[in-house]
Enzyme design. Structure first.
Site, mmCIF file in Angstrom:
data_model
loop_
_atom_site.group_PDB
_atom_site.id
_atom_site.type_symbol
_atom_site.label_atom_id
_atom_site.label_comp_id
_atom_site.label_asym_id
_atom_site.label_seq_id
_atom_site.Cartn_x
_atom_site.Cartn_y
_atom_site.Cartn_z
ATOM 1 N N GLN A 34 0.822 -1.213 0.000
ATOM 2 C CA GLN A 34 0.000 0.000 0.000
ATOM 3 C C GLN A 34 0.856 1.263 0.000
ATOM 4 O OE1 GLN A 34 -2.341 -1.143 3.390
ATOM 5 N NE2 GLN A 34 -0.530 -1.617 4.614
ATOM 6 N N GLN A 65 -8.277 2.263 19.791
ATOM 7 C CA GLN A 65 -7.351 1.220 20.288
ATOM 8 C C GLN A 65 -7.779 0.720 21.671
ATOM 9 O OE1 GLN A 65 -4.786 1.035 17.857
ATOM 10 N NE2 GLN A 65 -3.810 3.060 17.730
ATOM 11 N N ASP A 159 -7.309 -5.932 14.274
ATOM 12 C CA ASP A 159 -7.228 -4.482 14.053
ATOM 13 C C ASP A 159 -6.882 -4.275 12.592
ATOM 14 O OD1 ASP A 159 -6.831 -1.775 14.093
ATOM 15 O OD2 ASP A 159 -4.932 -1.866 15.175
ATOM 16 N N ASP A 162 -9.764 -1.420 6.017
ATOM 17 C CA ASP A 162 -11.055 -1.683 5.373
ATOM 18 C C ASP A 162 -10.944 -2.809 4.337
ATOM 19 O OD1 ASP A 162 -12.375 0.412 6.796
ATOM 20 O OD2 ASP A 162 -11.313 1.841 5.525
ATOM 21 N N TYR A 228 -12.538 8.868 11.746
ATOM 22 C CA TYR A 228 -12.942 7.745 10.899
ATOM 23 C C TYR A 228 -14.209 8.141 10.130
ATOM 24 C CZ TYR A 228 -9.606 4.374 12.921
ATOM 25 O OH TYR A 228 -8.466 3.694 13.304
HETATM 26 N N1 AAT Z 1 -4.514 0.644 14.740
HETATM 27 C C1 AAT Z 1 -4.722 1.449 13.593
HETATM 28 C C2 AAT Z 1 -5.819 1.091 12.812
HETATM 29 C C3 AAT Z 1 -5.870 0.303 11.728
HETATM 30 S S1 AAT Z 1 -4.454 -0.313 11.077
HETATM 31 C C4 AAT Z 1 -4.833 -1.737 10.145
HETATM 32 C C5 AAT Z 1 -3.537 -2.535 9.847
HETATM 33 O O1 AAT Z 1 -3.926 -3.775 9.258
HETATM 34 C C6 AAT Z 1 -2.566 -1.885 8.873
HETATM 35 O O2 AAT Z 1 -1.319 -1.716 9.494
HETATM 36 C C7 AAT Z 1 -2.484 -2.890 7.702
HETATM 37 O O3 AAT Z 1 -1.202 -2.961 7.108
HETATM 38 C C8 AAT Z 1 -2.852 -4.187 8.408
HETATM 39 N N2 AAT Z 1 -3.347 -5.260 7.533
HETATM 40 C C9 AAT Z 1 -4.149 -5.157 6.444
HETATM 41 N N3 AAT Z 1 -4.379 -6.359 5.901
HETATM 42 C C10 AAT Z 1 -3.717 -7.272 6.660
HETATM 43 C C11 AAT Z 1 -3.570 -8.694 6.594
HETATM 44 N N4 AAT Z 1 -4.160 -9.414 5.617
HETATM 45 N N5 AAT Z 1 -2.814 -9.303 7.543
HETATM 46 C C12 AAT Z 1 -2.219 -8.587 8.532
HETATM 47 N N6 AAT Z 1 -2.324 -7.247 8.636
HETATM 48 C C13 AAT Z 1 -3.053 -6.582 7.711
HETATM 49 C C14 AAT Z 1 -7.249 0.076 11.166
HETATM 50 C C15 AAT Z 1 -7.878 1.332 10.651
HETATM 51 C C16 AAT Z 1 -9.339 1.217 10.294
HETATM 52 C C17 AAT Z 1 -9.755 2.245 9.262
HETATM 53 C C18 AAT Z 1 -11.229 2.457 9.188
HETATM 54 N N7 AAT Z 1 -11.640 3.254 8.046
#
Ligand code: AAT
Length: 291
Positions: A34, A65, A159, A162, A228
């Protein structure tokens, strides 16, 4: 749109876009997964953007969080083994590290650039990595879970970003099936589950998948996060068959535990009252979720 402003324009929330005034762009990079941007905003502190979508700001990250972590962990007695999927910034790790009962914290984040950027620009979140109970796995959460022995974890926190991009599969039924397998009987999962204002159709799908997969209880809770989309975000809270979990009535009060880790500072958002209140749904959402 306007010079010096970031606007979160995305087909997942058509016809609207929240904007933040940009003081300074601090980082711009393209990882294998990304586009990663960090900027200093004028009123929300530093902001992390992935593929044009706000992941967190320093000012309101606590509302997300703390809720995604303490709702599941305060719903069961003495969690010992916890898995975090996503959450590469370290904020959820910081929250899990408050629990003295926890012995093992595994995290599986897909994107090393998120971790590196957080360590450089978001020390208040990356502090979660300093806990010696943490083991970091860089990789896809879906693949990671397939290799977890059955019944390993007391709690799993998803966590995730989208469901467009690398997180797509984290919203699908096979993923929930591996989550259920990886949990002990009566174990709990909490997943990022989008906004009741914008994504009722996604939520409806998640709820119906979870009802099929999790034989304990299936619940939806929500919180307010001003940066958000639509200003709110929700969580799916489910338990596996086993000792029953009553999510709406926390069994543990982290604020009153003298043994909890105080080095990460006081809680800013979560308390037992807001935990229970988070499960109260507006009628339009209740009709879909509780039906
Ligand atoms: N704590 C901050 C909020 C987040 S971060 C979401 C994280 O998920 C990102 O760092 C991304 O790289 C990770 N991620 C995405 N896909 C995967 C996967 N398949 N396996 C492991 N990690 C992954 C969430 C924000 C929400 C936004 C709402 N609009």
């Amino acid at each position: 749109i306007m010079p010096g402003w970031f606007s979160e324009i995305n087909p997942m929330w058509p016809g609207e876009a929240h904007s933040l005034k940009v003081e300074k762009v601090l980082f711009q990079g393209k990882s294998d997964f990304q586009n990663v941007v960090v900027f200093q905003s004028s009123t929300y502190g530093k902001v992390l953007i992935l593929d044009g979508v706000i992941q967190l700001t320093e000012r309101d990250e606590c509302a997300y969080q703390e809720m995604i972590t303490h709702i599941p962990l305060c719903s069961i007695p003495n969690p010992k083994k916890v898995l975090v999927i996503g959450g590469g910034d370290g904020g959820v790790l910081r929250e899990v590290s408050r629990y003295s009962s926890v012995e093992q914290i595994d995290i599986c984040e897909i994107d090393k650039m998120v971790i590196d950027v957080s360590k450089e620009f978001f020390p208040n979140m990356a502090v979660g990595y300093d806990d010696p109970r943490v083991t970091l796995h860089v990789g896809d959460g879906v693949a990671f879970l397939k290799n977890v022995p059955e019944g390993t974890y007391d709690a799993i926190i998803v966590d995730s970003s989208d469901p467009i991009g690398p997180a797509k599969e984290l919203f699908e039924k096979p993923f929930f099936e591996s989550v259920a397998k990886a949990l002990r009987p009566g174990g709990v999962v909490c997943t990022q589950a989008e906004s009741i204002w914008l994504h009722m159709h996604i939520i409806e799908d998640i709820v119906s998948n979870c009802r099929q997969v999790f034989k304990g209880s299936v619940n939806y809770a929500w919180t307010t996060v001003p940066t958000y989309p639509s200003g709110v975000i929700g969580f799916m809270l489910c338990s596996t068959e086993g000792p029953p979990v009553d999510f709406q009535h926390p069994t543990y009060n982290i604020d009153e535990d003298e043994n909890s880790n105080k080095s990460v500072g006081p809680l800013k958002f979560y308390n037992s009252e807001i935990h229970s209140a988070a499960f109260c749904l507006p009628s339009f959402a209740r009709r879909v979720i509780d039906s």
